[in-house]
Design a protein around this motif. Sequence first.
Motif, mmCIF file in Angstrom:
data_model
loop_
_atom_site.group_PDB
_atom_site.id
_atom_site.type_symbol
_atom_site.label_atom_id
_atom_site.label_comp_id
_atom_site.label_asym_id
_atom_site.label_seq_id
_atom_site.Cartn_x
_atom_site.Cartn_y
_atom_site.Cartn_z
ATOM 1 N N ASN A 19 0.830 -1.442 -0.004
ATOM 2 C CA ASN A 19 0.340 0.240 -0.156
ATOM 3 C C ASN A 19 0.652 0.924 0.105
ATOM 4 O OD1 ASN A 19 -2.921 -1.658 0.075
ATOM 5 N ND2 ASN A 19 -1.813 -1.901 1.638
ATOM 6 N N PHE A 22 0.161 4.166 -3.217
ATOM 7 C CA PHE A 22 -0.426 4.433 -3.180
ATOM 8 C C PHE A 22 -0.607 5.618 -1.821
ATOM 9 C CE2 PHE A 22 -1.179 0.175 -5.373
ATOM 10 C CZ PHE A 22 -0.889 0.985 -6.694
ATOM 11 N N LEU A 23 0.025 5.655 -1.268
ATOM 12 C CA LEU A 23 -0.253 6.600 0.411
ATOM 13 C C LEU A 23 0.847 7.953 -0.220
ATOM 14 C CD1 LEU A 23 -0.345 4.155 2.618
ATOM 15 C CD2 LEU A 23 -2.774 4.133 2.257
ATOM 16 N N PRO A 96 -6.811 -2.653 -1.469
ATOM 17 C CA PRO A 96 -6.798 -0.821 -0.158
ATOM 18 C C PRO A 96 -6.109 0.678 -0.579
ATOM 19 C CG PRO A 96 -6.963 -2.332 1.058
ATOM 20 C CD PRO A 96 -6.607 -3.021 -0.582
ATOM 21 N N GLY A 97 -5.230 0.398 -0.987
ATOM 22 C CA GLY A 97 -4.701 1.466 -1.019
ATOM 23 C C GLY A 97 -4.397 1.848 -2.690
ATOM 24 N N VAL A 99 -7.768 1.419 -4.450
ATOM 25 C CA VAL A 99 -8.902 1.920 -3.845
ATOM 26 C C VAL A 99 -8.815 3.307 -3.367
ATOM 27 C CG1 VAL A 99 -11.503 1.560 -2.987
ATOM 28 C CG2 VAL A 99 -10.640 -0.272 -3.914
ATOM 29 N N GLY A 100 -8.384 4.003 -2.262
ATOM 30 C CA GLY A 100 -8.134 5.087 -2.223
ATOM 31 C C GLY A 100 -7.758 6.107 -2.570
ATOM 32 N N ARG A 101 -6.516 5.878 -3.816
ATOM 33 C CA ARG A 101 -6.358 6.428 -4.845
ATOM 34 C C ARG A 101 -6.825 7.165 -5.838
ATOM 35 N NH1 ARG A 101 -2.926 10.434 -4.174
ATOM 36 N NH2 ARG A 101 -1.718 9.490 -3.260
ATOM 37 N N TYR A 102 -7.723 5.674 -6.002
ATOM 38 C CA TYR A 102 -7.792 6.111 -7.983
ATOM 39 C C TYR A 102 -10.011 5.659 -7.769
ATOM 40 C CZ TYR A 102 -3.658 5.613 -9.534
ATOM 41 O OH TYR A 102 -1.959 6.213 -9.497
ATOM 42 N N ARG A 104 -11.728 6.420 -5.108
ATOM 43 C CA ARG A 104 -12.801 6.780 -4.491
ATOM 44 C C ARG A 104 -12.988 8.522 -4.453
ATOM 45 N NH1 ARG A 104 -10.202 10.349 0.991
ATOM 46 N NH2 ARG A 104 -8.545 10.272 -0.201
ATOM 47 N N LYS A 105 -14.086 8.263 -4.167
ATOM 48 C CA LYS A 105 -14.569 9.856 -4.785
ATOM 49 C C LYS A 105 -13.773 11.308 -4.189
ATOM 50 C CE LYS A 105 -19.407 8.877 -6.593
ATOM 51 N NZ LYS A 105 -20.417 10.131 -6.167
ATOM 52 N N ARG A 106 -13.283 12.428 -4.658
ATOM 53 C CA ARG A 106 -13.234 13.619 -3.335
ATOM 54 C C ARG A 106 -14.111 14.592 -4.088
ATOM 55 N NH1 ARG A 106 -8.185 11.694 -3.325
ATOM 56 N NH2 ARG A 106 -7.190 9.913 -4.316
#
Length: 107
Positions: A19, A22-23, A96-97, A99-102, A104-106
Amino acid sequence: MDVTVSSWLVIALGILGANLPFLNEKLFAAVPLKKAAAAEQGWRKPLALRLLEMVILYFIVGAVAFALEARIGNGFPQTWEFYAITGCLFLVLAFPGFVGRYLRKRR
């Protein structure tokens, strides 16, 4: 260090290593990259660089796991099937990383 602690350490390093690209926007979370002059929001690492970083971290985590295995006892010889399975597992741990980076809605 016993077998249980070594196993959990390798799993934790695997999750962190998968991860880490991507963090943050730094290379290996330590080396800042140059910003592009035209970029208004700052420079972002491209996906290809993140994947390359993830492959390098896969081999680093594998080397740590091999060292811990050798410290506990005899290291077992591995064939290509082992590396195929652990590579796929490393990709799953990176989900998870990703999904969080690409994904997830901003706001």
